[in-house]
Enzyme design. Structure first.
Site, PDB file in Angstrom:
ATOM      1  N   ASN A  10      51.769  45.475  43.409  1.00 34.41           N
ATOM      2  CA  ASN A  10      51.675  44.710  44.645  1.00 34.41           C
ATOM      3  C   ASN A  10      51.087  45.519  45.797  1.00 34.41           C
ATOM      4  O   ASN A  10      50.559  44.951  46.745  1.00 34.41           O
ATOM      5  CB  ASN A  10      53.076  44.208  45.032  1.00 34.41           C
ATOM      6  N   TYR A  34      37.255  45.501  49.924  1.00 33.99           N
ATOM      7  CA  TYR A  34      38.489  44.847  49.478  1.00 33.99           C
ATOM      8  C   TYR A  34      38.196  43.768  48.435  1.00 33.99           C
ATOM      9  O   TYR A  34      38.883  43.666  47.410  1.00 33.99           O
ATOM     10  CB  TYR A  34      39.192  44.244  50.693  1.00 33.99           C
ATOM     11  N   ALA A  35      37.161  42.962  48.669  1.00 30.04           N
ATOM     12  CA  ALA A  35      36.813  41.897  47.726  1.00 30.04           C
ATOM     13  C   ALA A  35      36.403  42.487  46.378  1.00 30.04           C
ATOM     14  O   ALA A  35      36.781  41.982  45.315  1.00 30.04           O
ATOM     15  CB  ALA A  35      35.684  41.042  48.295  1.00 30.04           C
ATOM     16  N   ALA A  41      37.337  45.382  45.143  1.00 33.31           N
ATOM     17  CA  ALA A  41      38.520  45.948  44.506  1.00 33.31           C
ATOM     18  C   ALA A  41      39.374  44.863  43.863  1.00 33.31           C
ATOM     19  O   ALA A  41      39.817  44.995  42.708  1.00 33.31           O
ATOM     20  CB  ALA A  41      39.340  46.724  45.538  1.00 33.31           C
ATOM     21  N   GLY A  43      54.549  48.770  46.577  1.00 34.99           N
ATOM     22  CA  GLY A  43      54.419  48.134  47.887  1.00 34.99           C
ATOM     23  C   GLY A  43      55.668  47.362  48.262  1.00 34.99           C
ATOM     24  O   GLY A  43      55.595  46.300  48.882  1.00 34.99           O
TER      25      GLY A  43
END
Length: 242
Positions: free
Chosen positions: A86, A151-152, A154, A9
Protein backbone atom coordinates in the site's frame (compact mmCIF):
# COMPACT_ATOMS: atom_id res chain seq x y z
CA UNK A 1 -5.12 -21.09 11.49
CA UNK A 2 -3.98 -17.57 12.37
CA UNK A 3 -2.72 -15.56 9.40
CA UNK A 4 0.12 -13.05 9.48
CA UNK A 5 -0.77 -9.97 7.45
CA UNK A 6 1.77 -7.31 6.48
CA UNK A 7 0.51 -3.92 5.33
CA UNK A 8 2.94 -1.30 4.09
CA UNK A 9 2.20 2.39 4.38
CA UNK A 10 0.21 1.58 7.51
CA UNK A 11 0.42 5.11 8.85
CA UNK A 12 -1.90 6.69 6.25
CA UNK A 13 -5.67 6.78 5.98
CA UNK A 14 -5.96 3.80 3.64
CA UNK A 15 -3.30 1.65 5.29
CA UNK A 16 -4.85 2.17 8.71
CA UNK A 17 -8.33 1.39 7.37
CA UNK A 18 -7.11 -1.85 5.77
CA UNK A 19 -5.40 -2.90 8.98
CA UNK A 20 -8.44 -2.15 11.12
CA UNK A 21 -10.71 -3.99 8.69
CA UNK A 22 -8.62 -7.17 9.02
CA UNK A 23 -8.43 -6.82 12.79
CA UNK A 24 -12.18 -6.35 13.08
CA UNK A 25 -13.34 -8.96 10.57
CA UNK A 26 -10.75 -11.71 11.14
CA UNK A 27 -10.49 -12.23 14.86
CA UNK A 28 -7.51 -14.60 14.90
CA UNK A 29 -5.22 -12.76 12.48
CA UNK A 30 -1.99 -10.97 13.40
CA UNK A 31 -1.44 -7.68 11.58
CA UNK A 32 1.96 -6.10 11.12
CA UNK A 33 1.96 -2.39 10.36
CA UNK A 34 4.88 -1.57 8.09
CA UNK A 35 6.02 2.00 8.72
CA UNK A 36 9.19 4.04 8.36
CA UNK A 37 8.24 7.29 10.07
CA UNK A 38 5.19 9.19 11.36
CA UNK A 39 4.36 6.21 13.57
CA UNK A 40 1.82 7.87 15.89
CA UNK A 41 -1.43 6.79 14.20
CA UNK A 42 -0.18 3.27 13.61
CA UNK A 43 0.91 3.04 17.23
CA UNK A 44 -2.55 4.16 18.36
CA UNK A 45 -4.14 1.37 16.31
CA UNK A 46 -1.71 -1.20 17.72
CA UNK A 47 -2.56 -0.03 21.23
CA UNK A 48 -6.25 -0.65 20.55
CA UNK A 49 -5.52 -4.24 19.47
CA UNK A 50 -2.86 -5.47 21.93
CA UNK A 51 -1.20 -8.70 20.92
CA UNK A 52 -2.81 -8.62 17.48
CA UNK A 53 -1.32 -5.54 15.82
CA UNK A 54 2.36 -4.64 15.85
CA UNK A 55 4.45 -1.92 14.28
CA UNK A 56 7.38 -3.08 12.21
CA UNK A 57 10.04 -0.79 10.83
CA UNK A 58 10.23 -1.16 7.06
CA UNK A 59 12.04 0.87 4.43
CA UNK A 60 10.17 -0.46 1.42
CA UNK A 61 12.87 0.44 -1.11
CA UNK A 62 15.50 -1.72 0.62
CA UNK A 63 15.64 -5.49 -0.03
CA UNK A 64 17.65 -5.93 3.18
CA UNK A 65 14.95 -4.12 5.16
CA UNK A 66 12.33 -6.48 3.75
CA UNK A 67 14.40 -9.50 4.78
CA UNK A 68 14.86 -8.11 8.28
CA UNK A 69 11.15 -7.33 8.64
CA UNK A 70 10.10 -10.82 7.54
CA UNK A 71 12.63 -12.40 9.88
CA UNK A 72 11.21 -10.36 12.76
CA UNK A 73 7.64 -11.33 11.85
CA UNK A 74 8.52 -15.02 11.67
CA UNK A 75 10.16 -14.80 15.10
CA UNK A 76 6.84 -13.61 16.55
CA UNK A 77 4.17 -15.28 14.43
CA UNK A 78 3.51 -17.38 11.35
CA UNK A 79 5.18 -16.46 8.05
CA UNK A 80 3.41 -13.73 6.09
CA UNK A 81 0.48 -15.16 4.18
CA UNK A 82 -1.07 -11.83 3.15
CA UNK A 83 0.93 -8.89 1.81
CA UNK A 84 -0.75 -5.58 1.02
CA UNK A 85 1.62 -3.29 -0.89
CA UNK A 86 0.00 0.00 0.00
CA UNK A 87 2.92 2.40 0.58
CA UNK A 88 3.75 5.02 -2.00
CA UNK A 89 3.62 8.69 -2.84
CA UNK A 90 3.53 11.03 -5.80
CA UNK A 91 5.75 13.99 -6.63
CA UNK A 92 4.10 15.69 -9.56
CA UNK A 93 5.72 17.80 -12.28
CA UNK A 94 5.50 18.26 -16.01
CA UNK A 95 7.93 15.88 -17.69
CA UNK A 96 9.82 18.72 -19.40
CA UNK A 97 10.63 20.16 -15.96
CA UNK A 98 10.92 16.92 -13.97
CA UNK A 99 14.20 16.34 -12.20
CA UNK A 100 15.82 12.94 -12.53
CA UNK A 101 15.53 12.56 -8.76
CA UNK A 102 11.76 13.10 -8.91
CA UNK A 103 11.42 10.33 -11.48
CA UNK A 104 13.67 7.94 -9.58
CA UNK A 105 12.14 8.56 -6.14
CA UNK A 106 8.59 7.93 -7.36
CA UNK A 107 9.52 4.82 -9.37
CA UNK A 108 11.50 3.47 -6.44
CA UNK A 109 8.74 3.94 -3.87
CA UNK A 110 5.78 2.93 -6.02
CA UNK A 111 7.13 0.20 -8.30
CA UNK A 112 10.51 -1.08 -7.16
CA UNK A 113 9.20 -1.40 -3.61
CA UNK A 114 6.37 -3.66 -4.83
CA UNK A 115 8.94 -5.85 -6.59
CA UNK A 116 11.03 -6.08 -3.41
CA UNK A 117 8.00 -6.91 -1.28
CA UNK A 118 6.63 -9.58 -3.58
CA UNK A 119 10.03 -11.19 -3.99
CA UNK A 120 10.58 -11.20 -0.22
CA UNK A 121 7.31 -12.94 0.72
CA UNK A 122 7.13 -15.40 -2.16
CA UNK A 123 9.49 -18.09 -0.74
CA UNK A 124 7.39 -18.46 2.41
CA UNK A 125 4.15 -18.48 0.48
CA UNK A 126 5.53 -21.04 -1.95
CA UNK A 127 6.56 -23.31 0.92
CA UNK A 128 3.07 -23.05 2.39
CA UNK A 129 1.41 -23.45 -1.03
CA UNK A 130 -0.87 -20.52 -0.32
CA UNK A 131 -0.79 -16.74 -0.14
CA UNK A 132 -2.48 -13.48 -1.03
CA UNK A 133 -0.80 -10.40 -2.47
CA UNK A 134 -2.84 -7.25 -3.03
CA UNK A 135 -1.07 -4.34 -4.70
CA UNK A 136 -2.54 -0.86 -4.36
CA UNK A 137 -2.22 0.82 -7.75
CA UNK A 138 -4.10 3.96 -8.82
CA UNK A 139 -6.57 5.31 -11.32
CA UNK A 140 -3.57 7.20 -12.71
CA UNK A 141 -2.39 3.88 -14.12
CA UNK A 142 -5.58 3.58 -16.19
CA UNK A 143 -6.33 7.20 -17.06
CA UNK A 144 -3.10 9.13 -16.60
CA UNK A 145 -3.35 12.86 -15.94
CA UNK A 146 -0.86 15.47 -17.06
CA UNK A 147 1.88 16.13 -14.56
CA UNK A 148 2.12 12.55 -13.31
CA UNK A 149 4.32 10.79 -15.84
CA UNK A 150 6.43 9.29 -13.06
CA UNK A 151 3.54 8.21 -10.83
CA UNK A 152 1.36 6.97 -13.71
CA UNK A 153 4.25 4.94 -15.14
CA UNK A 154 5.00 3.42 -11.74
CA UNK A 155 1.40 2.44 -11.04
CA UNK A 156 0.91 1.08 -14.56
CA UNK A 157 4.00 -0.99 -13.87
CA UNK A 158 2.37 -2.31 -10.70
CA UNK A 159 -0.57 -3.54 -12.75
CA UNK A 160 1.74 -5.22 -15.26
CA UNK A 161 3.75 -6.82 -12.44
CA UNK A 162 0.52 -8.03 -10.83
CA UNK A 163 -0.72 -9.69 -14.00
CA UNK A 164 2.58 -11.40 -14.79
CA UNK A 165 3.26 -12.59 -11.24
CA UNK A 166 -0.27 -13.96 -10.95
CA UNK A 167 0.49 -16.36 -13.79
CA UNK A 168 3.76 -17.44 -12.20
CA UNK A 169 2.27 -18.14 -8.79
CA UNK A 170 -1.25 -19.42 -9.48
CA UNK A 171 -0.40 -23.12 -9.46
CA UNK A 172 1.02 -22.72 -5.95
CA UNK A 173 -2.20 -21.33 -4.51
CA UNK A 174 -0.91 -17.76 -4.42
CA UNK A 175 -3.17 -15.05 -5.83
CA UNK A 176 -1.96 -11.61 -6.88
CA UNK A 177 -4.42 -8.79 -7.54
CA UNK A 178 -4.39 -5.01 -7.83
CA UNK A 179 -6.78 -2.35 -6.60
CA UNK A 180 -7.08 1.11 -8.17
CA UNK A 181 -8.72 3.51 -5.73
CA UNK A 182 -10.07 6.88 -6.73
CA UNK A 183 -10.21 9.87 -4.40
CA UNK A 184 -10.28 8.79 -0.75
CA UNK A 185 -11.46 10.80 2.24
CA UNK A 186 -8.52 11.56 4.48
CA UNK A 187 -6.02 10.73 1.77
CA UNK A 188 -6.15 13.95 -0.23
CA UNK A 189 -3.48 16.69 -0.22
CA UNK A 190 -3.93 19.02 2.73
CA UNK A 191 -3.42 22.11 0.56
CA UNK A 192 -6.41 21.42 -1.70
CA UNK A 193 -9.04 24.12 -1.17
CA UNK A 194 -12.69 23.47 -0.38
CA UNK A 195 -13.58 24.86 -3.81
CA UNK A 196 -11.23 22.38 -5.49
CA UNK A 197 -12.66 19.48 -3.49
CA UNK A 198 -16.21 20.52 -4.36
CA UNK A 199 -15.32 20.67 -8.06
CA UNK A 200 -13.77 17.20 -7.89
CA UNK A 201 -16.88 15.76 -6.27
CA UNK A 202 -19.01 17.19 -9.06
CA UNK A 203 -17.01 15.07 -11.53
CA UNK A 204 -17.93 11.90 -9.66
CA UNK A 205 -21.23 10.16 -10.49
CA UNK A 206 -21.69 9.43 -6.75
CA UNK A 207 -20.84 13.04 -5.84
CA UNK A 208 -18.60 11.95 -2.97
CA UNK A 209 -15.16 10.56 -2.27
CA UNK A 210 -14.58 6.97 -1.17
CA UNK A 211 -14.47 6.17 2.51
CA UNK A 212 -11.21 4.36 3.36
CA UNK A 213 -13.15 1.39 4.73
CA UNK A 214 -14.87 0.90 1.36
CA UNK A 215 -11.50 0.30 -0.28
CA UNK A 216 -10.39 -1.78 2.70
CA UNK A 217 -13.40 -4.07 2.24
CA UNK A 218 -12.32 -4.87 -1.31
CA UNK A 219 -8.75 -5.60 -0.19
CA UNK A 220 -10.07 -7.85 2.58
CA UNK A 221 -12.19 -9.79 0.09
CA UNK A 222 -9.31 -10.29 -2.33
CA UNK A 223 -7.25 -11.63 0.57
CA UNK A 224 -9.98 -13.99 1.73
CA UNK A 225 -10.52 -17.69 0.94
CA UNK A 226 -13.66 -16.66 -0.96
CA UNK A 227 -11.44 -15.01 -3.60
CA UNK A 228 -9.33 -18.09 -4.23
CA UNK A 229 -10.12 -18.16 -7.98
CA UNK A 230 -9.51 -14.44 -8.54
CA UNK A 231 -5.97 -13.62 -9.61
CA UNK A 232 -4.35 -11.19 -12.03
CA UNK A 233 -7.33 -8.86 -11.70
CA UNK A 234 -7.35 -5.08 -11.42
CA UNK A 235 -10.31 -3.64 -9.52
CA UNK A 236 -11.08 0.05 -9.79
CA UNK A 237 -12.91 1.63 -6.87
CA UNK A 238 -13.78 5.09 -8.10
CA UNK A 239 -17.49 5.76 -7.68
CA UNK A 240 -18.05 5.36 -11.41
CA UNK A 241 -15.53 8.00 -12.49
CA UNK A 242 -13.99 5.87 -15.26
Amino acid sequence: MSRSILITGANGALGLAIAEFFLTKEENCRVFLGVRERRERAQELATRFPGRADLITLEITSPDAWKAALSEIESQAAPVSVLVNNAGFHEDALLANMAQEQWSRVLDANLNAVFHGCQAVLPGMMRGRQGRIVNIASLSAISSPAGQTNYAAAKAGVIGLTQSLSKESARMGITVNAVCPGYIEGGLPADWTSEHLKALKMQLPMRRFARPEEVAAAVFFLASPDASYITGSTLKIDGGLL
